[in-house]
Design a protein around this motif. Sequence first.
Motif, PDB file in Angstrom:
ATOM      1  N   SER A 183       6.728   2.468 -10.858  1.00 19.26           N
ATOM      2  CA  SER A 183       6.670   1.151 -10.212  1.00 19.26           C
ATOM      3  C   SER A 183       6.853   1.266  -8.701  1.00 19.26           C
ATOM      4  CB  SER A 183       7.747   0.229 -10.798  1.00 19.26           C
ATOM      5  OG  SER A 183       9.038   0.772 -10.586  1.00 19.26           O
ATOM      6  N   TYR A 184       7.644   2.233  -8.281  1.00 22.03           N
ATOM      7  CA  TYR A 184       7.878   2.446  -6.850  1.00 22.03           C
ATOM      8  C   TYR A 184       6.575   2.827  -6.141  1.00 22.03           C
ATOM      9  CZ  TYR A 184       9.588   4.848  -2.665  1.00 22.03           C
ATOM     10  OH  TYR A 184       9.781   5.264  -1.374  1.00 22.03           O
ATOM     11  N   LEU A 185       5.844   3.802  -6.703  1.00 25.86           N
ATOM     12  CA  LEU A 185       4.585   4.233  -6.090  1.00 25.86           C
ATOM     13  C   LEU A 185       3.503   3.146  -6.196  1.00 25.86           C
ATOM     14  CD1 LEU A 185       4.397   7.981  -7.205  1.00 25.86           C
ATOM     15  CD2 LEU A 185       4.971   7.072  -4.951  1.00 25.86           C
ATOM     16  N   LYS A 186       3.564   2.364  -7.256  1.00 27.90           N
ATOM     17  CA  LYS A 186       2.588   1.291  -7.401  1.00 27.90           C
ATOM     18  C   LYS A 186       2.770   0.243  -6.303  1.00 27.90           C
ATOM     19  CE  LYS A 186       0.448  -1.667 -10.878  1.00 27.90           C
ATOM     20  NZ  LYS A 186       0.478  -2.114 -12.283  1.00 27.90           N
ATOM     21  N   ASP A 187       4.017  -0.063  -5.954  1.00 22.29           N
ATOM     22  CA  ASP A 187       4.279  -1.020  -4.869  1.00 22.29           C
ATOM     23  C   ASP A 187       3.727  -0.502  -3.538  1.00 22.29           C
ATOM     24  OD1 ASP A 187       5.508  -2.767  -6.574  1.00 22.29           O
ATOM     25  OD2 ASP A 187       7.549  -2.085  -6.117  1.00 22.29           O
ATOM     26  N   ILE A 188       3.937   0.778  -3.272  1.00 23.31           N
ATOM     27  CA  ILE A 188       3.417   1.358  -2.027  1.00 23.31           C
ATOM     28  C   ILE A 188       1.896   1.332  -2.024  1.00 23.31           C
ATOM     29  CG2 ILE A 188       3.309   3.451  -0.615  1.00 23.31           C
ATOM     30  CD1 ILE A 188       6.039   4.205  -1.655  1.00 23.31           C
ATOM     31  N   PHE A 189       1.306   1.687  -3.160  1.00 21.61           N
ATOM     32  CA  PHE A 189      -0.155   1.715  -3.263  1.00 21.61           C
ATOM     33  C   PHE A 189      -0.732   0.317  -3.033  1.00 21.61           C
ATOM     34  CE2 PHE A 189      -4.166   1.686  -5.593  1.00 21.61           C
ATOM     35  CZ  PHE A 189      -4.758   2.857  -5.147  1.00 21.61           C
ATOM     36  N   ASN A 190      -0.097  -0.687  -3.629  1.00 24.48           N
ATOM     37  CA  ASN A 190      -0.592  -2.065  -3.484  1.00 24.48           C
ATOM     38  C   ASN A 190      -0.464  -2.572  -2.040  1.00 24.48           C
ATOM     39  OD1 ASN A 190      -1.267  -2.212  -6.180  1.00 24.48           O
ATOM     40  ND2 ASN A 190       0.693  -3.127  -6.788  1.00 24.48           N
ATOM     41  N   SER A 191       0.533  -2.049  -1.290  1.00 31.95           N
ATOM     42  CA  SER A 191       0.704  -2.512   0.090  1.00 31.95           C
ATOM     43  C   SER A 191      -0.444  -2.053   0.982  1.00 31.95           C
ATOM     44  CB  SER A 191       2.036  -2.002   0.648  1.00 31.95           C
ATOM     45  OG  SER A 191       2.016  -0.595   0.814  1.00 31.95           O
ATOM     46  N   ILE A 192      -1.183  -1.031   0.567  1.00 34.84           N
ATOM     47  CA  ILE A 192      -2.295  -0.522   1.381  1.00 34.84           C
ATOM     48  C   ILE A 192      -3.641  -1.122   0.936  1.00 34.84           C
ATOM     49  CG2 ILE A 192      -3.324   1.614   2.322  1.00 34.84           C
ATOM     50  CD1 ILE A 192      -0.476   1.448   2.957  1.00 34.84           C
ATOM     51  N   ILE A 193      -3.634  -1.899  -0.145  1.00 36.89           N
ATOM     52  CA  ILE A 193      -4.892  -2.454  -0.677  1.00 36.89           C
ATOM     53  C   ILE A 193      -5.678  -3.260   0.365  1.00 36.89           C
ATOM     54  CG2 ILE A 193      -5.795  -4.183  -2.301  1.00 36.89           C
ATOM     55  CD1 ILE A 193      -3.954  -3.052  -4.411  1.00 36.89           C
ATOM     56  N   PRO A 194      -5.029  -4.079   1.210  1.00 38.05           N
ATOM     57  CA  PRO A 194      -5.823  -4.806   2.219  1.00 38.05           C
ATOM     58  C   PRO A 194      -6.679  -3.896   3.095  1.00 38.05           C
ATOM     59  CG  PRO A 194      -3.617  -5.722   2.095  1.00 38.05           C
ATOM     60  CD  PRO A 194      -3.613  -4.500   1.235  1.00 38.05           C
ATOM     61  N   LEU A 195      -6.188  -2.709   3.375  1.00 38.60           N
ATOM     62  CA  LEU A 195      -6.996  -1.766   4.153  1.00 38.60           C
ATOM     63  C   LEU A 195      -8.219  -1.308   3.369  1.00 38.60           C
ATOM     64  CD1 LEU A 195      -4.242   0.500   5.779  1.00 38.60           C
ATOM     65  CD2 LEU A 195      -5.535  -1.328   6.857  1.00 38.60           C
ATOM     66  N   TYR A 196      -8.012  -1.061   2.065  1.00 40.03           N
ATOM     67  CA  TYR A 196      -9.131  -0.598   1.240  1.00 40.03           C
ATOM     68  C   TYR A 196     -10.225  -1.649   1.130  1.00 40.03           C
ATOM     69  CZ  TYR A 196      -5.681   2.900  -0.258  1.00 40.03           C
ATOM     70  OH  TYR A 196      -4.746   3.892  -0.287  1.00 40.03           O
ATOM     71  N   THR A 197      -9.807  -2.905   0.958  1.00 33.17           N
ATOM     72  CA  THR A 197     -10.801  -3.966   0.782  1.00 33.17           C
ATOM     73  C   THR A 197     -11.607  -4.200   2.060  1.00 33.17           C
ATOM     74  OG1 THR A 197      -9.077  -5.591   1.312  1.00 33.17           O
ATOM     75  CG2 THR A 197      -9.457  -5.126  -1.006  1.00 33.17           C
ATOM     76  N   GLN A 198     -10.986  -3.998   3.212  1.00 35.71           N
ATOM     77  CA  GLN A 198     -11.715  -4.189   4.468  1.00 35.71           C
ATOM     78  C   GLN A 198     -12.833  -3.166   4.629  1.00 35.71           C
ATOM     79  OE1 GLN A 198      -9.093  -4.397   7.846  1.00 35.71           O
ATOM     80  NE2 GLN A 198      -7.857  -6.048   6.992  1.00 35.71           N
ATOM     81  N   LYS A 199     -12.667  -1.988   4.038  1.00 36.34           N
ATOM     82  CA  LYS A 199     -13.717  -0.962   4.103  1.00 36.34           C
ATOM     83  C   LYS A 199     -14.511  -0.880   2.798  1.00 36.34           C
ATOM     84  CE  LYS A 199     -12.891   2.987   6.117  1.00 36.34           C
ATOM     85  NZ  LYS A 199     -12.264   4.278   6.507  1.00 36.34           N
ATOM     86  N   GLN A 200     -14.275  -1.829   1.904  1.00 36.14           N
ATOM     87  CA  GLN A 200     -14.964  -1.873   0.606  1.00 36.14           C
ATOM     88  C   GLN A 200     -14.774  -0.565  -0.168  1.00 36.14           C
ATOM     89  OE1 GLN A 200     -19.026  -2.881   1.681  1.00 36.14           O
ATOM     90  NE2 GLN A 200     -18.563  -5.075   1.747  1.00 36.14           N
ATOM     91  N   ILE A 201     -13.572  -0.049  -0.118  1.00 26.55           N
ATOM     92  CA  ILE A 201     -13.253   1.191  -0.830  1.00 26.55           C
ATOM     93  C   ILE A 201     -12.791   0.859  -2.243  1.00 26.55           C
ATOM     94  CG2 ILE A 201     -11.640   3.137  -0.901  1.00 26.55           C
ATOM     95  CD1 ILE A 201     -11.601   3.138   2.129  1.00 26.55           C
ATOM     96  N   GLU A 202     -13.316   1.585  -3.216  1.00 21.08           N
ATOM     97  CA  GLU A 202     -12.845   1.446  -4.597  1.00 21.08           C
ATOM     98  C   GLU A 202     -11.502   2.163  -4.714  1.00 21.08           C
ATOM     99  OE1 GLU A 202     -15.638   2.736  -7.505  1.00 21.08           O
ATOM    100  OE2 GLU A 202     -17.362   1.901  -6.429  1.00 21.08           O
ATOM    101  N   TYR A 203     -10.521   1.489  -5.291  1.00 30.30           N
ATOM    102  CA  TYR A 203      -9.195   2.084  -5.406  1.00 30.30           C
ATOM    103  C   TYR A 203      -8.712   1.974  -6.855  1.00 30.30           C
ATOM    104  CZ  TYR A 203      -8.050  -2.877  -4.810  1.00 30.30           C
ATOM    105  OH  TYR A 203      -8.014  -4.236  -4.935  1.00 30.30           O
ATOM    106  N   TYR A 204      -8.061   3.035  -7.336  1.00 26.97           N
ATOM    107  CA  TYR A 204      -7.591   3.104  -8.713  1.00 26.97           C
ATOM    108  C   TYR A 204      -6.175   3.692  -8.741  1.00 26.97           C
ATOM    109  CZ  TYR A 204     -12.593   2.666  -9.640  1.00 26.97           C
ATOM    110  OH  TYR A 204     -13.901   2.245  -9.649  1.00 26.97           O
ATOM    111  N   PHE A 205      -5.343   3.056  -9.555  1.00 25.59           N
ATOM    112  CA  PHE A 205      -3.981   3.554  -9.777  1.00 25.59           C
ATOM    113  C   PHE A 205      -3.818   3.830 -11.266  1.00 25.59           C
ATOM    114  CE2 PHE A 205       0.478   3.138 -10.812  1.00 25.59           C
ATOM    115  CZ  PHE A 205       1.130   3.802  -9.781  1.00 25.59           C
ATOM    116  N   HIS A 206      -3.532   5.084 -11.623  1.00 24.45           N
ATOM    117  CA  HIS A 206      -3.386   5.471 -13.031  1.00 24.45           C
ATOM    118  C   HIS A 206      -2.026   6.149 -13.220  1.00 24.45           C
ATOM    119  CE1 HIS A 206      -7.642   4.711 -13.728  1.00 24.45           C
ATOM    120  NE2 HIS A 206      -7.929   5.474 -12.682  1.00 24.45           N
TER     121      HIS A 206
END
Length: 366
Positions: A183-206
């Motif tokens: 859950s800790y790493l998922k929170d960090i990963f989600n905090s960077i999602i706005p950057l990914y969407t601005q560049k239309q990057i596909e992002y996956y958390f498994h």
Amino acid sequence: MKFFKFACLLMLLSFFSCDDDEEPIATPTCSDGIPNGDETGVNNTIEIIINPPWWKANLAYSFYLLIFLGSMTVIYFFIKGKWELKRRLELVNQESIRLKELDKVKTNLFTSITHELRTPLTLILGQLELLKIGLFDSKQINRVQIAEFNAKKLLYLVNQLLDFAKAESNFIKPKMSEQDVVSYLKDIFNSIIPLYTQKQIEYYFHSEVESLKMYFDSEKLEKVFINLLSNAWKFTPNKGKIELHIKKESSNWVVIELSDSGKGISEENLSKIFDRFYQVPDDGNISQDISGTGIGLALVKQLLEFHHGKIEISSVVNLGTNVTVWLPLGKKHLHEEQIIKTPNVSKNARSEGLTLLDLYSHSLRS
């Protein structure tokens, strides 16, 4: 006959007892059974010359002398080589101590300067925030935002330099608490999602496990993954892909793999990426606003070593990069003074993460 036996016995005794410098032995002899010195007046002698044994010959003594001189030569060069080696080791040790002291002085100076820079920058940002509130003109607001952006960028770099200086001098003390790393790493990963969407990057958390308890310093580990995720974002082109995968390896390790479809790193540069202040040569696609200082990965490696973890990076040019992080499970590798009951809330790291997000978002809008 008895006299003859006596004479032979005397010759044998003389042979074994005579020294090298003795005179030849004169022994009585018998002639037709008549002893020497009889009335005929004839005195017959047998001359016996005894040669020295081979180990007392002149050639043997020459050989002994050569062996002695050779042994002395070997001993001399052995003692001389040992003394020179000792002297060289002392010089190397003195030079090592001198370099450590010099490095310590530079680190202390570096840390002091960084502290002095951070304080006025923090005050400047506070005043800029207050200034924005009282402004209504869009042009003036834009100018203040530009000043605020550059001040935040400078503050972020100063904080990174300060963290690096602390890590170099072993000033950072881990504060480990038991938390759910998934859950800790998922929170960090989600905090960077706005950057990914601005560049239309596909992002996956498994994650192969729903939750996984382990001991780590939340503030320092967040710095690690903010750096790694931001690097993946920087070097991944528009409409690329970034993936974070978590798995448990046996009962000793948790493995976190971060992969991207970026431009990749050549083998020549790959061997140097953990060197401090080393930057991968820019191909012109990275904005100057988000270009790094060359200490991010060096800091990441040191912070992971504080956790008794390790990192490996593999990459293929034009195909992407794969970062693998290993973190140990349990607490056998920790000292009691490193463990805290209450999780260390990473306000500083979170604010740095938000600052980084603001910086990158601003660079995309510019």
